[in-house]
Every structure is written in C-alpha cells, then in structure tokens.
Design a protein around this motif. Structure first.
Motif, PDB file in Angstrom:
ATOM      1  N   SER A  19       0.814  -1.216   0.000  1.00 49.60           N
ATOM      2  CA  SER A  19       0.000   0.000   0.000  1.00 49.60           C
ATOM      3  C   SER A  19       0.848   1.267   0.000  1.00 49.60           C
ATOM      4  N   SER A  20       2.141   1.144   0.293  1.00 43.95           N
ATOM      5  CA  SER A  20       3.033   2.300   0.196  1.00 43.95           C
ATOM      6  C   SER A  20       3.628   2.448  -1.203  1.00 43.95           C
ATOM      7  N   GLY A  21       3.226   1.538  -2.105  1.00 45.33           N
ATOM      8  CA  GLY A  21       3.696   1.627  -3.478  1.00 45.33           C
ATOM      9  C   GLY A  21       4.991   0.912  -3.761  1.00 45.33           C
ATOM     10  N   LYS A  22       5.528   0.183  -2.794  1.00 45.96           N
ATOM     11  CA  LYS A  22       6.790  -0.530  -2.988  1.00 45.96           C
ATOM     12  C   LYS A  22       6.551  -1.823  -3.758  1.00 45.96           C
ATOM     13  N   SER A  23       7.310  -2.019  -4.836  1.00 47.53           N
ATOM     14  CA  SER A  23       7.220  -3.246  -5.620  1.00 47.53           C
ATOM     15  C   SER A  23       8.190  -4.286  -5.077  1.00 47.53           C
ATOM     16  N   VAL A  24       7.688  -5.503  -4.904  1.00 47.46           N
ATOM     17  CA  VAL A  24       8.499  -6.565  -4.310  1.00 47.46           C
ATOM     18  C   VAL A  24       8.409  -7.801  -5.190  1.00 47.46           C
ATOM     19  N   ALA A  25       9.556  -8.300  -5.630  1.00 47.24           N
ATOM     20  CA  ALA A  25       9.604  -9.562  -6.364  1.00 47.24           C
ATOM     21  C   ALA A  25       9.654 -10.701  -5.350  1.00 47.24           C
ATOM     22  N   LEU A  85       4.754 -15.289  -0.413  1.00 46.60           N
ATOM     23  CA  LEU A  85       4.630 -13.926   0.082  1.00 46.60           C
ATOM     24  C   LEU A  85       3.265 -13.349  -0.265  1.00 46.60           C
ATOM     25  N   VAL A  86       2.751 -12.521   0.627  1.00 42.64           N
ATOM     26  CA  VAL A  86       1.530 -11.765   0.399  1.00 42.64           C
ATOM     27  C   VAL A  86       1.822 -10.309   0.749  1.00 42.64           C
ATOM     28  N   GLY A  87       0.945  -9.426   0.317  1.00 42.74           N
ATOM     29  CA  GLY A  87       1.176  -8.021   0.646  1.00 42.74           C
ATOM     30  C   GLY A  87       0.609  -7.025  -0.334  1.00 42.74           C
ATOM     31  N   ASP A  88      -0.078  -7.498  -1.409  1.00 41.69           N
ATOM     32  CA  ASP A  88      -0.670  -6.548  -2.334  1.00 41.69           C
ATOM     33  C   ASP A  88      -1.659  -5.638  -1.605  1.00 41.69           C
ATOM     34  N   ASN A  89      -1.423  -4.321  -1.765  1.00 41.09           N
ATOM     35  CA  ASN A  89      -2.277  -3.304  -1.134  1.00 41.09           C
ATOM     36  C   ASN A  89      -2.338  -3.442   0.383  1.00 41.09           C
ATOM     37  N   ARG A  90      -1.311  -4.079   0.952  1.00 47.42           N
ATOM     38  CA  ARG A  90      -1.183  -4.186   2.405  1.00 47.42           C
ATOM     39  C   ARG A  90      -0.020  -3.302   2.853  1.00 47.42           C
ATOM     40  N   PRO A  91       0.035  -2.993   4.147  1.00 48.38           N
ATOM     41  CA  PRO A  91       1.092  -2.075   4.600  1.00 48.38           C
ATOM     42  C   PRO A  91       2.488  -2.658   4.601  1.00 48.38           C
ATOM     43  N   PHE A  92       2.617  -3.982   4.546  1.00 47.25           N
ATOM     44  CA  PHE A  92       3.943  -4.594   4.539  1.00 47.25           C
ATOM     45  C   PHE A  92       3.824  -6.001   3.975  1.00 47.25           C
ATOM     46  N   VAL A  93       4.970  -6.609   3.725  1.00 48.99           N
ATOM     47  CA  VAL A  93       5.026  -7.951   3.151  1.00 48.99           C
ATOM     48  C   VAL A  93       4.946  -8.993   4.254  1.00 48.99           C
ATOM     49  N   GLY A  94       4.075  -9.961   4.063  1.00 50.49           N
ATOM     50  CA  GLY A  94       3.967 -11.089   4.975  1.00 50.49           C
ATOM     51  C   GLY A  94       4.240 -12.392   4.239  1.00 50.49           C
ATOM     52  N   ALA A  95       4.382 -13.465   4.982  1.00 49.27           N
ATOM     53  CA  ALA A  95       4.681 -14.761   4.373  1.00 49.27           C
ATOM     54  C   ALA A  95       3.804 -15.846   4.973  1.00 49.27           C
ATOM     55  N   LEU A  96       3.311 -16.724   4.101  1.00 45.06           N
ATOM     56  CA  LEU A  96       2.600 -17.929   4.514  1.00 45.06           C
ATOM     57  C   LEU A  96       3.592 -19.084   4.450  1.00 45.06           C
ATOM     58  N   LEU A  97       3.736 -19.791   5.552  1.00 46.25           N
ATOM     59  CA  LEU A  97       4.704 -20.884   5.629  1.00 46.25           C
ATOM     60  C   LEU A  97       3.979 -22.220   5.794  1.00 46.25           C
ATOM     61  N   ALA A  98       4.220 -23.108   4.862  1.00 44.67           N
ATOM     62  CA  ALA A  98       3.726 -24.487   4.957  1.00 44.67           C
ATOM     63  C   ALA A  98       4.911 -25.360   5.364  1.00 44.67           C
ATOM     64  N   TYR A 139      -2.334 -10.244   9.184  1.00 44.72           N
ATOM     65  CA  TYR A 139      -2.269  -8.790   9.289  1.00 44.72           C
ATOM     66  C   TYR A 139      -2.992  -8.262  10.519  1.00 44.72           C
ATOM     67  N   ALA A 140      -3.980  -9.000  10.990  1.00 43.67           N
ATOM     68  CA  ALA A 140      -4.682  -8.572  12.196  1.00 43.67           C
ATOM     69  C   ALA A 140      -3.803  -8.717  13.431  1.00 43.67           C
ATOM     70  N   GLU A 141      -2.990  -9.788  13.455  1.00 41.66           N
ATOM     71  CA  GLU A 141      -2.175 -10.075  14.633  1.00 41.66           C
ATOM     72  C   GLU A 141      -0.838  -9.341  14.629  1.00 41.66           C
ATOM     73  N   ALA A 142      -0.335  -9.046  13.427  1.00 39.01           N
ATOM     74  CA  ALA A 142       0.993  -8.429  13.341  1.00 39.01           C
ATOM     75  C   ALA A 142       0.907  -6.944  13.630  1.00 39.01           C
ATOM     76  N   SER A 143       1.980  -6.411  14.148  1.00 35.13           N
ATOM     77  CA  SER A 143       2.068  -4.968  14.380  1.00 35.13           C
ATOM     78  C   SER A 143       2.711  -4.356  13.159  1.00 35.13           C
ATOM     79  N   GLY A 144       1.966  -3.529  12.424  1.00 34.82           N
ATOM     80  CA  GLY A 144       2.463  -2.953  11.182  1.00 34.82           C
ATOM     81  C   GLY A 144       3.582  -1.959  11.425  1.00 34.82           C
ATOM     82  N   PRO A 145       4.318  -1.628  10.352  1.00 31.91           N
ATOM     83  CA  PRO A 145       5.431  -0.688  10.448  1.00 31.91           C
ATOM     84  C   PRO A 145       4.932   0.730  10.571  1.00 31.91           C
ATOM     85  N   PRO A 146       5.752   1.624  11.096  1.00 35.29           N
ATOM     86  CA  PRO A 146       5.347   3.029  11.149  1.00 35.29           C
ATOM     87  C   PRO A 146       5.216   3.609   9.761  1.00 35.29           C
ATOM     88  N   MET A 147       4.436   4.639   9.644  1.00 30.79           N
ATOM     89  CA  MET A 147       4.206   5.254   8.352  1.00 30.79           C
ATOM     90  C   MET A 147       5.501   5.842   7.810  1.00 30.79           C
TER      91      MET A 147
END
Length: 614
Positions: A478-484, A503-516, A606-614
C-alpha cells in the motif's frame, strides 16, 4: 469498451531538456519563490528562481570539474531532500543521467544497480550509505567518486567548479534534446533482479506538462495564492521524481520532507502548509487511522463514525450528480455536512496544514470509501495508475468528474487499450525507451508502440479504468513498494522445516509470508527437542519453533531492503499439494488458489501483526 484516448493538451517540445525550465524561470521571474529549504531551527527558508538556478549552475560546474561528462551516469542514494533536486537539475544541465538508489537498499542491490548502470560516481546521504557503497567498490571498477551530502558534497562541488567557465556548462545544456536519456530508474522484474528503465527528458515533459494542464486548478495560481506542495515521496521512486519535475515546470513552491514517520511528517505538513499533496494510499489510510484513534481516545468514536458515514454519503451524492444520476446532496445532507465540517472535517484538514484541498494518489489501489470520505471532508483525492515504464502516471481521475474506486481516464496524450486477455496496454509520450541493455525484456513489454503493463483491467462505458489484477507476480504494498517474491520465498524455503513459502502483501502495509511446514521434518524437530507430538498449527505459539523460523526469515531479508522484507509470517495447517490445486505439475505455486484457500490466514496475519510506522 476496449480502448480510450484523451488528446494531448500540450504539444511536445521539439528541443531542450528538463533543466531548461530552471534557467527560463530565473530569467523570467528571478524573484519567484521556487522552493523552500528547511533550516536548522525547523523553519522554511525561501529559495528564489535565481538562487536555485545559481546553485544548480555551480553544482553542474563542479560535476564537470570532477570528470562527469555528457551521458555519464551518477547514482543518487538518499532520502528525499533539497540537495537531491539540486543534483538532478545539475546533472540534467550537463546531459548526465542520475540513477536513483533506494536509501534502504542492501549492499547486493547497490552493487547490481551501480554495476549494471556503469555509474561513474555516487552521491550518498550519510556515512552509513558510504560504507554500503564502499563494501562493494571492489566489484565496481568504473566507480571513480563517492560524495556525501552530510559531509558538504554540494559545497565541495561548488568550490571545485569555480574555475569552470559558464559557457562550457551552457554548451552541454544546449546538446540535450527531448530524446536524451534523463535517468535510469530501476524497478523489480519477474525474475527479482532489478531492471533499468530508460526514461528520456521528453518522457518527463510529456507526462508533467499534460498533467499540469489537465489539473491547472491544482498546479496554477488561483486567487493570487501560489500553489505549493510538500514532497515526501521517495525521490528514488518515479512518482516522486515526476512530482519534482511537475512542480518546477509549473512554478509550484516545492518543499522536501525525508521521513514518512508521523512524528516528522505531521509537523512538516503543519509548518509547510501545502495547497496540495501527492501520496500513496498508505498515507491516507494512516491519516484516517490516526483520526479514528484520536476520536477513540477522546471518547468520541461513535460521533466520528457518524461523521465518516455522512462524508461518504455526501461525496457519493455529489459523484452521482456529476454523472447525471441524481440531484446531489439533499438539504439534510448539506446541513449535516456543515455541522460535521466544523466539528470533524476541519480537524482532518488541519493535520495536513489546513490549506490542502486536492491530492493525488498512486502506487496501489485506494479503497473507494476512503476516497469518498476525504472528498466529503473537503480534500478531493484523484487516484491514478501507472508504472515506472510510463514515467509514473498513465491514467488519473479527471478533476471535473472523479469516479472513486477507479484509476480514471488516460492522462492527456495517452491511449489505454484492454487487450483480448484483459491486459492493460498504454501508448503515449511518457512511455519509456526500454530496459537498459536488455532488448529481450524490452521486446516483451514494448509491442509496436504499446506498453504491455502486465496488469489486468477493465474500461467502463465512460472510459474509466479499473485495475482488476496482475499477470505478473510482483507484489505492490500500500506504500507503493514493488516486491519480487521469488527471491525471498526461495531463501526461506531453503530452511529444512519449510516446505513452501508464499509472500503476500498486495495493497497491504507490509510484506507477509505464509509458511507451509514439512510434516516429516517438523516431527523430527519435535522429537529432537523432546517435545510432544503436535500439529503445525498447535506449534504457532511455540517459542522455539517461532525462533527457528524467524532465523530463516531474517536470513532471507538480508538480500533485500527493509521496505521489501518480510515483517510477519504465519504457519499454515498443511502443505501445498498439486492434488489440492495449490501447485502446478511442475510444482510452481498457484498463487491465486493459495490466497483464496488461506484467505482467513492472510487476514489473521495482518490482524495479529504490528504494522510498520508510516
């Protein structure tokens, strides 16, 4: 509708480069306040068109004295600050090419960009950046100089260039044409390795001149008040550079703020008091969040929520009226709006300095209700869409009839085409020249004058574009950062306990990861540590397992910048399998299927994680 064109409002200039506007302004209106510069006491000192021209010229002479020549590339690794703008225009004056580098870039990323661009010099902000560049200098034989802003780089260049005649600089400037390369901006590709987008002086002129003409009520003098903006977007991003160029070409008073953290940004907005801003959705989301938190702390949350609802309904009624679908806000809505304007909306505007009435948003999708709220609160946010490859904006909502939730019409001089497969194609003067030294990748994206964006979209009956998805796998926060994603995913997956990582994070405040997790490896891990048998989900709170996985994530993050790094992860209940439709026969991730299957886990992450400062 499959294709929509908006005719150009400004014809392309046949000659000249971006720096010409600085010299022309100094001749025409030498006392015009072109910029504001932050002083040591935090106030804003005016910089006239003449003073800015003189500083640009002095810096250009210093660059020539230090061996920078026409066509040379100089990397700029810094946060957004006044000196960056001086350097951009000094380099453009002599026909050199700035190469932006994010200040949070890892040493590996810095090495690749400087090596691929063959930069002959690098300007850094402070000693830490200098050490990062210094750590990879052995792999950069073409790099001759490193200058540090905090150590007085501009003053040093000014002193060094005193013996250089003005005429030499002017000859360099006269050689710059619209087709001359202005900058190389690196953007993440599908392979994860940044590619250098070659943008010309003409690309920036076509983009900014048409935007200024289309939004003249934003960029031009109205009621004898000089328009002004505070630039806090990264100048390493093409959106920030576009804002800089547009402001200086239009006579907008430009100020700089290097930090997006609320503790620094909010006071800067309050003191600079811009008339408009350009930002990413994340900024507006944070402003809304802070307003809601303030209301809750004051015990006025119910009243605030009513004010938000009233603003949304008021703006929606205005929108329907603009499209001929209704009479506009009712008398009751207008009265309610006046009450809330004094009690709530004026306070929201005050956070931005009190004078902002217009804003532009890009980089990622903005929630329709959020856009309606700000419009109802007296700040119209024009959402747009674009890529580095088209010098920032390809589309933007028109000033007379914004349609919230869409990214608007093509920028004047631009055509948007939705191909048979739903991919958005763009044609216009702002489309880049190609990827640096990469004809293969260039050929994949430039097709007979069209830029194939890799994004999926739809044009409605009025020519408004809505982005519906991505053909490519790049994540845009959501900050416009592109991540490969693949580089990080592969590194995390290298840990023995991890079977798959997405990895997930489209239109989210930061990148998260799903781990199987690998079931067998997990069982062995538990046995070795004397732990009772438990499922992966049961072990989500196990400190030893979380520490183990955190080590894997931290190790992966060393390959990227902080903005691209994984901030939170979530352990999933099972592994990804082909039978479940989550993997292809070649065992590649079916990303959309994984996201749909684990939608609840993504929300929980995203509900449980503490997002980064603006």
């Amino acid at each position: 509708m499959r294709e929509f064109t908006v005719p150009a409002l400004v014809e392309p200039a046949p000659t000249g480069g971006l720096a010409d506007s600085v010299y022309a302004a100094a001749e025409a209106e030498p006392d015009l306040v072109q910029l504001s510069r932050r002083t040591e006491d935090g106030s804003w000192a005016p910089v006239s068109a003449r003073a800015f021209r003189d500083e640009v010229l002095a810096t250009a002479k210093g660059l020539l004295h230090q061996g920078v020549r026409f066509g040379d590339r100089v990397a700029l690794m810094s946060r957004t600050r006044y000196e960056w703008t001086v350097l951009d225009y000094a380099l453009w004056t002599i026909g050199a090419q700035p190469v932006p580098v994010y200040p949070t870039s890892s040493a590996e990323q810095v090495r690749w960009i400087l090596a691929d661009s063959r930069a002959v010099a690098c300007v850094v902000e402070h000693e830490d950046h200098a050490m990062t560049v210094g750590s990879v200098c052995d792999a950069l034989p073409q790099l001759r100089s490193i200058w540090q802003l905090d150590a007085g780089a501009l003053r040093m260049l000014e002193l060094a260039g005193r013996a250089v005649p003005d005429d030499l600089v002017l000859r360099h400037r006269a050689a710059v044409t619209a087709d001359t390369v202005a900058t190389i901006v690196y953007t993440s590709g599908t392979t994860g390795r940044p590619k250098g987008c070659v943008l010309s002086h003409g690309n920036f002129a076509a983009e900014t001149d048409n935007l200024v003409a289309r939004y003249s009520h934003v960029f031009r003098n109205n009621n004898s008040e000089q328009p002004s903006t505070l630039l806090f977007l990264p100048l390493a991003h093409v959106f920030g550079r576009m804002v800089q160029v547009a402001a200086l070409r239009a006579g907008v008073r430009l100020s700089h703020e290097p930090s997006l953290a609320p503790a620094e940004l909010m006071p800067a907005l309050a003191s600079a008091r811009p008339t408009f801003i350009l930002a990413v959705p994340y900024i507006f989301e944070k402003l809304m969040q802070r307003a809601r938190e303030a209301a809750e702390e004051a015990g006025k949350l119910p009243a605030f929520e009513k004010a938000v609802d009233a603003a949304v309904r008021y703006a929606a009624a205005q929108e329907r009226h603009a499209f001929g679908d209704g009479p506009g806000p009712s008398a009751g809505q207008r009265l309610q709006h006046q009450v809330y304007d004094r009690a709530v909306y004026s306070k929201v505007r005050a956070v931005l300095g009190g004078r902002v009435r217009h804003a532009m948003s890009g980089g990622s999708a903005m929630n329709r209700e959020l856009g309606l709220f700000f419009a109802g609160a007296g700040i119209t946010v024009y959402e747009g869409y674009g890529l580095t490859e088209c010098t920032a904006a390809a589309t933007a909502n028109p000033p007379d009839r914004p349609r919230f939730g869409t990214v608007g019409h093509p920028v004047p001089g631009t055509t948007v085409l939705v191909a048979e497969d739903g991919e958005v194609w763009v044609s216009g003067g702002q489309v880049f020249q190609g990827y640096l030294d990469d004809p293969g990748e260039t050929g994949l994206i430039l097709r007979q004058g069209w830029l194939a964006t890799g994004d999926l979209g739809e044009l409605d009956e009025d020519g408004y574009l809505t982005i519906t998805g991505r053909k490519k796998e790049i994540i845009v926060t959501s900050s416009g950062k592109s991540v490969a994603p693949t580089v990080l995913e592969d590194r995390v997956r290298a840990h023995p306990l991890v079977a798959h990582c997405m990895l997930v994070g489209d239109n989210r405040p930061f990148v998260g990861a799903l781990l199987a997790l690998d079931a067998e490896a997990l069982a062995n891990w538990q046995q070795r540590r004397g732990k009772p048998p438990a499922t992966a989900v049961d072990l989500r709170t196990d400190p030893d397992l979380m520490h183990e996985l955190q080590r894997a994530v931290v190790g992966a993050n060393t390959a990227v910048s902080r903005a691209e790094s994984i901030r939170a992860f979530r352990i999933l209940a099972g592994e990804f399998t082909e039978a479940a439709g989550l993997l292809t026969p070649s065992l590649k991730l079916r990303r959309r299927a994984v996201a749909e299957t684990y939608a609840d886990d993504i929300e929980a992450l995203y509900a449980e994680a503490s997002g980064p400062p603006m």
